[in-house]
Motif scaffolding. Sequence first.
Motif, PDB file in Angstrom:
ATOM      1  N   MET A   1       7.673  10.129   9.002  1.00  0.00           N
ATOM      2  CA  MET A   1       7.803  11.568   9.146  1.00  0.00           C
ATOM      3  C   MET A   1       6.503  12.144   9.707  1.00  0.00           C
ATOM      4  N   SER A   2       6.605  13.322  10.307  1.00  0.00           N
ATOM      5  CA  SER A   2       5.454  13.941  10.966  1.00  0.00           C
ATOM      6  C   SER A   2       4.551  14.695   9.996  1.00  0.00           C
ATOM      7  N   SER A   3       4.689  14.434   8.717  1.00  0.00           N
ATOM      8  CA  SER A   3       3.810  14.987   7.696  1.00  0.00           C
ATOM      9  C   SER A   3       3.884  14.086   6.482  1.00  0.00           C
ATOM     10  N   PRO A   4       2.751  13.814   5.823  1.00  0.00           N
ATOM     11  CA  PRO A   4       2.820  12.985   4.616  1.00  0.00           C
ATOM     12  C   PRO A   4       3.597  13.660   3.492  1.00  0.00           C
ATOM     13  N   GLU A   5       3.721  14.983   3.542  1.00  0.00           N
ATOM     14  CA  GLU A   5       4.428  15.711   2.495  1.00  0.00           C
ATOM     15  C   GLU A   5       5.935  15.778   2.744  1.00  0.00           C
ATOM     16  N   ALA A   6       6.362  15.526   3.976  1.00  0.00           N
ATOM     17  CA  ALA A   6       7.786  15.648   4.312  1.00  0.00           C
ATOM     18  C   ALA A   6       8.575  14.503   3.684  1.00  0.00           C
ATOM     19  N   ALA A   7       9.700  14.834   3.084  1.00  0.00           N
ATOM     20  CA  ALA A   7      10.596  13.839   2.489  1.00  0.00           C
ATOM     21  C   ALA A   7      11.780  13.620   3.415  1.00  0.00           C
TER      22      ALA A   7
ATOM     23  N   ASP B   1       4.208  18.446  17.320  1.00  0.00           N
ATOM     24  CA  ASP B   1       5.232  19.477  17.366  1.00  0.00           C
ATOM     25  C   ASP B   1       5.050  20.409  16.176  1.00  0.00           C
ATOM     26  N   GLY B   2       5.457  21.647  16.346  1.00  0.00           N
ATOM     27  CA  GLY B   2       5.356  22.592  15.253  1.00  0.00           C
ATOM     28  C   GLY B   2       6.404  22.391  14.180  1.00  0.00           C
ATOM     29  N   GLU B   3       7.480  21.685  14.522  1.00  0.00           N
ATOM     30  CA  GLU B   3       8.551  21.407  13.573  1.00  0.00           C
ATOM     31  C   GLU B   3       8.435  19.987  13.035  1.00  0.00           C
ATOM     32  N   THR B   4       8.892  19.807  11.807  1.00  0.00           N
ATOM     33  CA  THR B   4       8.903  18.466  11.222  1.00  0.00           C
ATOM     34  C   THR B   4       9.910  17.587  11.961  1.00  0.00           C
ATOM     35  N   PHE B   5       9.509  16.357  12.248  1.00  0.00           N
ATOM     36  CA  PHE B   5      10.415  15.418  12.903  1.00  0.00           C
ATOM     37  C   PHE B   5      10.270  14.040  12.284  1.00  0.00           C
ATOM     38  N   ALA B   6      11.235  13.172  12.587  1.00  0.00           N
ATOM     39  CA  ALA B   6      11.244  11.795  12.097  1.00  0.00           C
ATOM     40  C   ALA B   6      11.447  10.858  13.271  1.00  0.00           C
ATOM     41  N   LEU B   7      10.946   9.634  13.132  1.00  0.00           N
ATOM     42  CA  LEU B   7      11.253   8.600  14.128  1.00  0.00           C
ATOM     43  C   LEU B   7      11.263   7.242  13.463  1.00  0.00           C
ATOM     44  N   PHE B   8      11.849   6.285  14.180  1.00  0.00           N
ATOM     45  CA  PHE B   8      11.926   4.906  13.711  1.00  0.00           C
ATOM     46  C   PHE B   8      11.168   3.996  14.676  1.00  0.00           C
ATOM     47  N   PHE B   9      10.432   3.030  14.112  1.00  0.00           N
ATOM     48  CA  PHE B   9       9.764   2.051  14.965  1.00  0.00           C
ATOM     49  C   PHE B   9       9.891   0.661  14.367  1.00  0.00           C
TER      50      PHE B   9
ATOM     51  N   ARG C   1      15.787  14.481  18.944  1.00  0.00           N
ATOM     52  CA  ARG C   1      15.126  15.679  18.447  1.00  0.00           C
ATOM     53  C   ARG C   1      13.605  15.576  18.495  1.00  0.00           C
ATOM     54  N   LEU C   2      13.086  14.525  19.097  1.00  0.00           N
ATOM     55  CA  LEU C   2      11.635  14.314  19.122  1.00  0.00           C
ATOM     56  C   LEU C   2      10.932  15.299  20.057  1.00  0.00           C
ATOM     57  N   PRO C   3       9.630  15.549  19.831  1.00  0.00           N
ATOM     58  CA  PRO C   3       8.863  16.377  20.762  1.00  0.00           C
ATOM     59  C   PRO C   3       8.745  15.703  22.124  1.00  0.00           C
TER      60      PRO C   3
ATOM     61  N   LEU D   1       0.846  -1.194   0.000  1.00  0.00           N
ATOM     62  CA  LEU D   1       0.000   0.000   0.000  1.00  0.00           C
ATOM     63  C   LEU D   1       0.881   1.243   0.000  1.00  0.00           C
ATOM     64  N   PRO D   2       0.588   2.260  -0.812  1.00  0.00           N
ATOM     65  CA  PRO D   2       1.344   3.508  -0.710  1.00  0.00           C
ATOM     66  C   PRO D   2       1.144   4.156   0.665  1.00  0.00           C
ATOM     67  N   THR D   3       2.237   4.328   1.403  1.00  0.00           N
ATOM     68  CA  THR D   3       2.180   4.932   2.737  1.00  0.00           C
ATOM     69  C   THR D   3       3.330   5.916   2.897  1.00  0.00           C
ATOM     70  N   ARG D   4       3.285   6.653   4.017  1.00  0.00           N
ATOM     71  CA  ARG D   4       4.375   7.583   4.330  1.00  0.00           C
ATOM     72  C   ARG D   4       5.566   6.878   4.985  1.00  0.00           C
ATOM     73  N   LEU D   5       5.499   5.565   5.171  1.00  0.00           N
ATOM     74  CA  LEU D   5       6.589   4.824   5.803  1.00  0.00           C
ATOM     75  C   LEU D   5       7.708   4.541   4.810  1.00  0.00           C
ATOM     76  N   LEU D   6       8.925   4.395   5.345  1.00  0.00           N
ATOM     77  CA  LEU D   6      10.090   4.052   4.546  1.00  0.00           C
ATOM     78  C   LEU D   6      10.783   2.864   5.207  1.00  0.00           C
ATOM     79  N   ASP D   7      11.116   1.851   4.404  1.00  0.00           N
ATOM     80  CA  ASP D   7      11.708   0.620   4.923  1.00  0.00           C
ATOM     81  C   ASP D   7      13.184   0.798   5.259  1.00  0.00           C
ATOM     82  N   TRP D   8      13.574   0.329   6.454  1.00  0.00           N
ATOM     83  CA  TRP D   8      14.968   0.294   6.892  1.00  0.00           C
ATOM     84  C   TRP D   8      15.214  -1.056   7.539  1.00  0.00           C
ATOM     85  N   THR D   9      16.441  -1.305   7.935  1.00  0.00           N
ATOM     86  CA  THR D   9      16.784  -2.530   8.633  1.00  0.00           C
ATOM     87  C   THR D   9      17.853  -2.245   9.677  1.00  0.00           C
TER      88      THR D   9
END
Length: 271
Positions: free
Chosen positions: A197-203, A170-178, A134-136, A92-100
């Motif tokens: 990412m904290s926005s679907p538009e954020a790259a 948060d008012g600023e864009t942030f990223a996290l891993f889960f 850097r998380l909220p 499914l197209p999602t805002r998630l990005l695969d890592w390992t």
Amino acid sequence: MEEIRVRSWTELNDQLYDASYNEQIGRIRSPHVFRGVSCATYPLTTSLHRLGGDFARMEQHLLRNFRKYAPREYRASDSVWNWLALGQHHGLPTRLLDWTFSPQVAMHFATARLEQFARDGVIWMVDFGAVHARLPAPLLAEMEAEQANVFTVEMLQRRSQTLEQFDALDGETFALFFEPPSLDERIVNQYAAFAVMSSPEAAMGDWLAAHPDLYRRIVIPAELKWEIRDKLDQANVTERVLFPGLDGLSAWLRRYYSPRGEIPLPDERHP
């Protein structure tokens, strides 16, 4: 941002395991997540971004309909984070990005596509501990309460029941891993992690570029790919293991028995 062009198998391993020793516990515990890409010029873009058009507005429609039409056996948990992970896992197209968390798995994905062997590959290394610093405040508090260094879907659900709540933390864009739930052997064998990412538009590529101290890129020259690929095959880091089932087995056999020769350059379309 540090970019390192390795010249050998040994140097590649040295770079991927660099700064992995944790003095506090006296063990090798890398603070990095990895993403292997077959072509070094490909950007870090999500499948939602690649959908094109007004993709950010489509996110809620994609997820709503995925939940609506998914088979009944997948409805044990109604957490948006479980649904996102399940959707990403099944294309499914999602805002998630695969890592390992595995350097070898990242090596595999950087060298799995024979049609890209005429191009340099790359492995992205991101310091997830530095990213999470850097998380909220609400998310930092959740990590401290759990004494964790990466999130689970349960931890995320306690702090944000919807993506709208998550984006508003948060008012600023942030990223996290889960770490995704163990949906099947593929997730487990790939030692998978998801970035969000904290926005679907954020790259994520743009966000990392603004924080160059958080990551490095290990460039794998095209001429080194065959050696890495053959050594990974001998170590059993293959499609057969990473994609259990007949599809993975067939993909491994097709690649393994392909003759080595002059691989033509692919066209310039994004994968």
